[in-house]
Design a protein around this motif. Structure first.
Motif, PDB file in Angstrom:
ATOM      1  N   ARG A 545      71.271  94.353  52.014  1.00 43.13           N
ATOM      2  CA  ARG A 545      72.403  94.753  52.829  1.00 43.13           C
ATOM      3  C   ARG A 545      73.612  93.871  52.546  1.00 43.13           C
ATOM      4  O   ARG A 545      74.709  94.354  52.283  1.00 43.13           O
ATOM      5  N   GLU A 549      77.158  95.078  51.261  1.00 44.23           N
ATOM      6  CA  GLU A 549      78.283  95.022  52.189  1.00 44.23           C
ATOM      7  C   GLU A 549      79.392  94.079  51.725  1.00 44.23           C
ATOM      8  O   GLU A 549      80.569  94.321  51.966  1.00 44.23           O
ATOM      9  N   LEU A 554      84.994  98.830  44.722  1.00 38.43           N
ATOM     10  CA  LEU A 554      86.072  99.569  44.094  1.00 38.43           C
ATOM     11  C   LEU A 554      86.675  98.798  42.934  1.00 38.43           C
ATOM     12  O   LEU A 554      87.278  99.365  42.035  1.00 38.43           O
ATOM     13  N   HIS A 555      86.529  97.494  43.002  1.00 42.53           N
ATOM     14  CA  HIS A 555      87.152  96.675  41.956  1.00 42.53           C
ATOM     15  C   HIS A 555      86.133  95.811  41.256  1.00 42.53           C
ATOM     16  O   HIS A 555      86.274  94.615  41.156  1.00 42.53           O
ATOM     17  N   THR A 663      67.067 100.702  53.606  1.00 39.09           N
ATOM     18  CA  THR A 663      68.242  99.918  53.965  1.00 39.09           C
ATOM     19  C   THR A 663      69.300 100.008  52.873  1.00 39.09           C
ATOM     20  O   THR A 663      70.489 100.232  53.138  1.00 39.09           O
ATOM     21  N   GLU A 666      71.024 103.355  53.126  1.00 42.03           N
ATOM     22  CA  GLU A 666      71.967 103.486  54.238  1.00 42.03           C
ATOM     23  C   GLU A 666      73.233 102.666  53.981  1.00 42.03           C
ATOM     24  O   GLU A 666      74.336 103.084  54.329  1.00 42.03           O
ATOM     25  N   CYS A 667      73.047 101.499  53.369  1.00 38.75           N
ATOM     26  CA  CYS A 667      74.214 100.656  53.113  1.00 38.75           C
ATOM     27  C   CYS A 667      75.118 101.272  52.062  1.00 38.75           C
ATOM     28  O   CYS A 667      76.345 101.226  52.173  1.00 38.75           O
ATOM     29  N   ARG A 669      75.581 104.312  51.515  1.00 41.97           N
ATOM     30  CA  ARG A 669      76.290 105.456  52.081  1.00 41.97           C
ATOM     31  C   ARG A 669      77.527 105.041  52.882  1.00 41.97           C
ATOM     32  O   ARG A 669      78.369 105.861  53.194  1.00 41.97           O
ATOM     33  N   LEU A 670      77.577 103.781  53.253  1.00 36.04           N
ATOM     34  CA  LEU A 670      78.710 103.336  54.051  1.00 36.04           C
ATOM     35  C   LEU A 670      79.839 102.790  53.185  1.00 36.04           C
ATOM     36  O   LEU A 670      80.868 102.364  53.680  1.00 36.04           O
ATOM     37  N   ARG A 671      79.625 102.796  51.876  1.00 37.00           N
ATOM     38  CA  ARG A 671      80.626 102.204  50.996  1.00 37.00           C
ATOM     39  C   ARG A 671      81.263 103.271  50.094  1.00 37.00           C
ATOM     40  O   ARG A 671      80.749 104.380  49.966  1.00 37.00           O
ATOM     41  N   THR A 672      82.348 102.893  49.482  1.00 34.31           N
ATOM     42  CA  THR A 672      82.970 103.766  48.489  1.00 34.31           C
ATOM     43  C   THR A 672      82.957 103.022  47.160  1.00 34.31           C
ATOM     44  O   THR A 672      83.238 101.827  47.112  1.00 34.31           O
ATOM     45  N   HIS A 715      77.687 110.338  45.342  1.00 39.13           N
ATOM     46  CA  HIS A 715      78.523 111.014  46.326  1.00 39.13           C
ATOM     47  C   HIS A 715      79.642 110.141  46.830  1.00 39.13           C
ATOM     48  O   HIS A 715      80.712 110.625  47.168  1.00 39.13           O
ATOM     49  N   ARG A 716      79.366 108.875  46.933  1.00 40.03           N
ATOM     50  CA  ARG A 716      80.348 107.954  47.480  1.00 40.03           C
ATOM     51  C   ARG A 716      81.262 107.380  46.388  1.00 40.03           C
ATOM     52  O   ARG A 716      81.928 106.388  46.627  1.00 40.03           O
ATOM     53  N   LEU A 718      84.346 107.557  43.679  1.00 46.22           N
ATOM     54  CA  LEU A 718      85.614 108.242  43.458  1.00 46.22           C
ATOM     55  C   LEU A 718      85.670 108.904  42.087  1.00 46.22           C
ATOM     56  O   LEU A 718      86.345 109.894  41.882  1.00 46.22           O
TER      57      LEU A 718
END
Lengths: 735, 375
Positions: A545, A549, A554-555, A663, A666-667, A669-672, A715-716, A718
């Motif tokens: 996690r 997190e 993205l970078h 875990t 789920e983690c 899925r919360l990010r891009t 999916h997450r 860009l």
């Protein structure tokens, strides 16, 4: 006739017949013979003649001397007659003299007899007058019984003549003295050091002095009470002493005294002969008896309290049992003395209590031992955490089980002395039933087993943030399983055999069955294992996690290596596996796979191949529809994450990996993600795939979850562009 | 609708945001917001359940500005709602923003995708990037709180340009970040409650500088959601990654009043029924929705007892029997993690749940249990 016939031939016989004899002679004998015979007879005849002459002569002489004597007697009698006459006259004169004397002395004699009676009276009066002084003297001498005797002696007279003034004085004096005497006696009564025997004497005297028996009873008992209280106090002070000594002290001191008191009480107040006193009515008898009973009950209760308290805390069971035996024997003896109450019953209760307490003590020490062992194991584990690996888990496991069993066995042996056949209480069914079944089996053994499960369960309640190494849960779970599989049965059968439970148990006893306990252990083991899986899963999850997190996906740069976290995850899982492997077997199906190396490599290649083919479906054209995972979902069962695991290595590890990967999912899925972020996830999941599949029962599960992760990441993302699988392979192999 | 069968509605995008149309009290209506990183593709679905036939009527609206992470309908105005959405700014960096929207008037049923009217932006960026939620005041549609990073900001939405009224900040060690927040419907709605990590904090707008109360370490892991019991003051429920749902009396923050674990994974959402507060909905990433009945700490712990308390003991017993705490229903229509669940504002027995794969499921409380509560 023949007799006469033969007789008539006997020359010396009575019926001798000379003619027949002659004829016979003539017929039978020769002449010569006859001649000889004649000569012989002539000789005999001559002899006889001379003898006769001598006799005649002698008799004649005697006759002459007799005649002389008779003549002399005649003259003597004459003289006697004269003397007798003289005597008669003398007697007459004596009689007359005697009459004369007695008549002269008559007056004096009457006077003398009166004088002597006066003397006796005076003597008595003197006794009375002296009585006060004498009583005083006696009292001073301490000769109370004599004083009482004297007083009683005089009392009647005094009572009779009490109305005369002079006697009144005496009586008053006496009464005063007697009052004093009484008070003296009572004082003696209250003296602390007075022995029971002297007490009894005092009471006896007081009774003779017509003191009210009722108050005496009370006094006596109060005093006895005090004395016994002293004894009890001494006993109390002696608490430190050896238990046997203590019980002996109690028996010889307190109990003997009590017996003596009861005996003398009975003698004094209860068993008096009815003729003795009229004031001891039936009413009094019953009253005295109830008083006595109350007294006995009171004191025995105190005594029992003391003993009960003392026997509660004895380390050495053998000594305790000996002491209890003595105690119980003595009580049985007591029982014969005091018929009213059943002290043996109370005694048994005390013995049972002592047994219970002993069991409790043992239970307590067992519990202590357990917590010490646990502390030790925890320490060892904590020390081992740094140097991972399986380091001595098996031995630790052994230290959890074997010494415990041994300890319980030792305790059982120790308690067995309660059942020695020569003990006075060992045959009482009440005792056996209560001690063997309720105390030893249920209280001690079952109680301990319950404590074990409770203690073990205690580790899996509470938060997910453990204050102990999670391996402990694994150990405890294994311990519970071992108990369930063998130790419970062993302990219970041992107990049942040693203590004859079957025989002693009655319907009143509640007996916990083996299956019930085993079930308990089973659930505890399951809970522990579940909790272990949860904790370990959580630990791995936490790493994953944080890694997801905290990173800026993205970078991120193009992935060149597997992230260190993933390696760490694999390392951790491997470490967990090695720990679990010590205690739990593989599932049956897993066995051949881990042992057969050729199959292993094959399987790797196959799985890789499958995996690769899965990836190829994530071409940009298909990215929107996660067809593969959806199809997978259609055919696979719902995955339970915080679920029960089975008692084998693969299931345990599956549980941990499941939680961790979920875990991760789920983690993610919360990010891009950017393109490179996605590719990093691709590398990471591939790496995990390479190393995690072998730990689990169903490798498809790992595939599925990793697919889900990657799918979600796609999916997450860009700009969802995946890496070439070959590059991923290379990176993973390098890393 | 006389049967209890679930009604399923599939969205073509992934979705996390679900809200009942709170101001509507006659028709069962829900709003769903989608999550797609092709930002212009995102949609708002207005789903209406026809209770007679059990059929669904849906209308789709365009939400072209970004993927929707949170959505809440206005408590008083039927056509208004706020969204929190993620979008890419000019520098290619993701940014969370908030906006207030108005549904257009729909005269006829249409399959077209309609345009939404954006009333105003709620610009939370000065307070941080991680906008978690914009929460409407329970009764007053002019007030809303946005939860951003370690701040909660009270807005006045009266004018077209939202004004900041109050700002509260949590400043403790280790860069705390709120994960979500909720109004306390009691005490005149002066309190707001926030979650960060595994702590629950209550704030008072009259004195936002410090925490009014807190429940430290309420769960062993992250708390995902909380809900107040609207009928019982001081009582709130929480759920989190440890799989537990817990019920608290905020006057006694040291121990939960009750804690239960029904799910086999993290619990993402918890909702207490506003009318029958023994009914608790939870949704979890184990793909399940669970309906529990916790009558023992509800505002009507002994069932629907008439004021005159002359019921016979037998009746009481039967009451107790039927009101035992426990799971009333497990709903397994979802195949992916269920991140949102909501009670309908119109029908106390209907609820909707939304799973990540875009499946919206409408369910009802089992009739048997419904009658037990009512009778």
């Amino acid at each position: 006739m023949t007799d006469n016939l033969s007789n008539s031939y006997d020359i010396n016989g009575q019926h001798f017949n000379p003619d027949m004899y002659l004829q016979k002679m003539l017929k039978e004998c020769t002449l010569k013979q006859i001649m000889d015979n004649e000569k012989e007879i002539i000789g005999d005849t001559q002899t006889l003649l001379s003898d006769m002459q001598t006799l005649v002569y002698e008799n004649y002489n005697k006759f002459i001397s007799a005649t002389d004597t008779i003549g002399k007697m005649k003259s003597d009698f004459k003289k006697m007659e004269d003397s007798m006459d003289l005597l008669a006259t003398n007697m007459d004169s004596i009689t007359s003299f005697s009459e004369q004397i007695s008549s002269t002395l008559q007056g004096t004699r009457q006077q003398i007899s009166r004088l002597s009676s006066v003397h006796a009276l005076l003597k008595r009066l003197q006794f009375l007058f002296k009585l006060p002084g004498k009583l005083k003297d006696r009292m001073n001498e301490g000769n109370y019984s004599q004083a009482v005797q004297d007083y009683i002696h005089a009392q009647r007279v005094l009572n009779q003549y009490g109305n005369m003034p002079s006697f009144q004085g005496i009586q008053k004096d006496c009464e005063e003295i007697v009052e004093e005497l009484k008070s003296q006696l009572r004082k003696q009564f209250h003296k602390r050091e007075a022995s029971t025997k002297s007490l009894a004497e005092s009471v006896d005297l007081l009774l003779q002095l017509n003191e009210p028996a009722d108050s005496l009873c009370a006094d006596f008992l109060t005093h006895a009470d005090n004395r016994l209280a002293e004894q009890l106090a001494i006993l109390k002070d002696m608490c430190e002493n050896d238990i046997i000594e203590y019980v002996d002290m109690g028996s010889s001191g307190f109990l003997s005294d009590l017996c003596l008191i009861v005996a003398s009480y009975n003698d004094m107040f209860v068993n008096r002969t009815p003729a003795d006193d009229t004031d001891f009515s039936d009413d009094f008898d019953t009253k005295a008896l109830t008083r006595l009973n109350v007294f006995i009950m009171d004191n025995m209760k105190k005594y029992f309290d003391l003993i009960g308290k003392r026997v509660e805390d004895v380390a050495d069971t053998a000594v305790l049992v000996r002491a209890l035996d003595r105690f119980h024997r003595r009580l049985q003896a007591m029982n014969m003395l005091c018929t009213e109450t059943d002290f043996a019953r109370t005694g048994i209760d005390i013995v049972i209590n002592a047994g219970r307490k002993q069991c409790r003590n043992h239970l307590h020490s067992l519990k202590q031992h357990l917590s010490e062992t646990l502390a030790k194991v925890r320490q060892t584990l904590a020390a081992k955490v740094t140097q991972d690996g399986d380091g001595g888990l098996a031995e630790l496991q052994a230290t959890l089980v074997m010494p415990t069993i041994e300890k319980v066995k030792g305790v059982l042996q120790d308690l067995l002395v309660f059942l020695q056949p020569d003990l006075s209480f060992s045959l009482k069914p009440h005792f056996l039933q209560s001690f063997c079944v309720d105390e030893v089996r249920e209280g001690l053994v079952v109680g301990y087993l319950h404590h074990l499960t409770a203690t073990a369960s205690g580790f899996c309640t509470g938060s997910d943030v453990p204050k102990f190494p999670p391996t402990l849960l694994l150990l405890l779970s294994k311990m519970c399983i071992e108990f369930k599989d063998s130790s419970v049965r062993y302990l219970l059968t041992t107990t049942d055999d040693l203590f004859n439970i079957e025989q002693h148990a009655t319907s009143e006893n509640f007996i916990t069955t083996e299956s019930e306990i085993c079930e308990n252990f089973q659930t505890t083991a399951q809970n522990l294992l579940n909790h272990y899986v949860r904790l370990q899963g959580l630990a791995v999850s936490q790493m994953l996690r944080k890694s997801v997190e905290t990173r800026d996906w993205l970078h991120t740069i193009e992935p060149r290596t597997v992230r260190a976290v993933m390696k760490r995850v694999v390392e951790d899982v491997t470490a967990i596996e090695s720990q679990v492997a010590v205690l739990y077997d593989d599932a049956d199906g897993q066995m051949d796979r881990s042992s057969d190396s050729s199959r292993k490599t094959h399987s790797v290649s196959v799985s890789r191949h499958q995996y690769r083919s899965n990836w190829s479906s994530y071409t940009p054209s298909h990215l929107d529809s996660s067809l593969v995972t959806n199809i997978h979902k259609l055919f696979s069962e719902r995955i339970e994450f915080f679920s029960s695991v089975q008692f084998n290595k693969a299931s345990i590890l599956t549980g941990i990996i499941k939680i961790s990967l979920k875990t991760f999912l789920e983690c993610v899925r919360l990010r891009t993600f950017s393109k490179y972020g996605l590719q990093q996830i691709q590398v990471d999941t591939h790496y995990l795939q390479l190393y995690l599949w072998r730990f689990v029962t169903d490798e498809n599960l790992v595939h599925f979850l990793l697919d889900e992760i990657l799918g979600s990441a796609v999916h997450r993302c860009l700009e969802p562009v995946l890496m070439e699988p070959s590059v991923v392979d290379i990176i993973c192999e390098r890393g | 609708m006389e049967n209890d069968n679930p009604v399923i509605y599939g969205l073509e995008f992934q979705a996390r945001a679900l809200s009942a149309q709170t101001a509507e009290t006659d028709i069962v209506r829900f709003l769903v917001g989608t999550q797609s990183l092709k930002f212009s593709n995102n949609q708002i679905h207005l789903v209406e359940l026809n209770e007679e036939t059990g059929s669904l009527k849906t209308q789709v609206f365009q939400h072209p500005v970004g993927e929707i992470w949170s959505l809440q309908a206005s408590p008083t105005e039927l056509d208004k709602f706020v969204t929190c959405y993620n979008t890419l700014n000019d520098e290619g960096i993701c940014q969370m923003k908030g906006a207030l929207w108005k549904l257009p008037n729909v005269k006829d049923d249409t399959n077209e995708i309609l345009q939404l009217d954006k009333i105003s932006d709620i610009d939370t960026t000065p307070y941080g990037n991680e906008l978690q939620i914009i929460a409407y005041h329970p009764m007053d549609a002019t007030k809303a709180v946005s939860v951003v990073d370690n701040n909660f900001v009270l807005w006045d939405l009266t004018n077209t340009c939202p004004q900041v009224v109050t700002v509260g900040t949590l400043s403790t060690k280790g860069q705390p970040r709120f994960t979500t927040g909720k109004w306390n419907p009691h005490n005149g709605c002066n309190q707001f409650v926030t979650l960060n990590e595994n702590n629950v904090r209550g704030w008072d707008f009259r004195k936002p500088s410090e925490t009014a109360w807190n429940i430290p370490a309420a769960h062993s892991q992250i708390i995902r959601d909380l809900d107040f019991n609207t009928n019982r003051q001081y009582f709130l429920s929480t759920c989190g990654d440890d799989g537990y749902m817990k019920f608290w009396d905020i006057r006694h923050p040291s121990e939960p009043v009750m804690s239960r674990m029904e799910h086999s994974h993290w619990v993402w959402n918890i909702r207490i029924n506003r009318f029958h507060d023994q009914l608790i909905l939870t949704s979890s990433s184990d793909s399940r929705v669970i309906l529990s009945s916790i009558a023992s700490i509800s505002s009507e712990p002994f069932g629907h007892v008439s004021p005159e308390d002359d019921t016979t003991s037998a009746e009481e017993n039967s009451n107790k029997d039927k009101l035992e705490d426990g799971v009333v229903g497990k709903y397994e229509e979802h195949e992916d993690s269920v991140y949102a669940v909501e009670w309908s504002s119109a029908d106390p027995w209907t609820f909707a749940s939304l799973s990540y794969d875009g499946r919206l499921v409408l369910n009802k409380v089992p009739r048997k249990y419904k009658y037990q509560i009512l009778l």
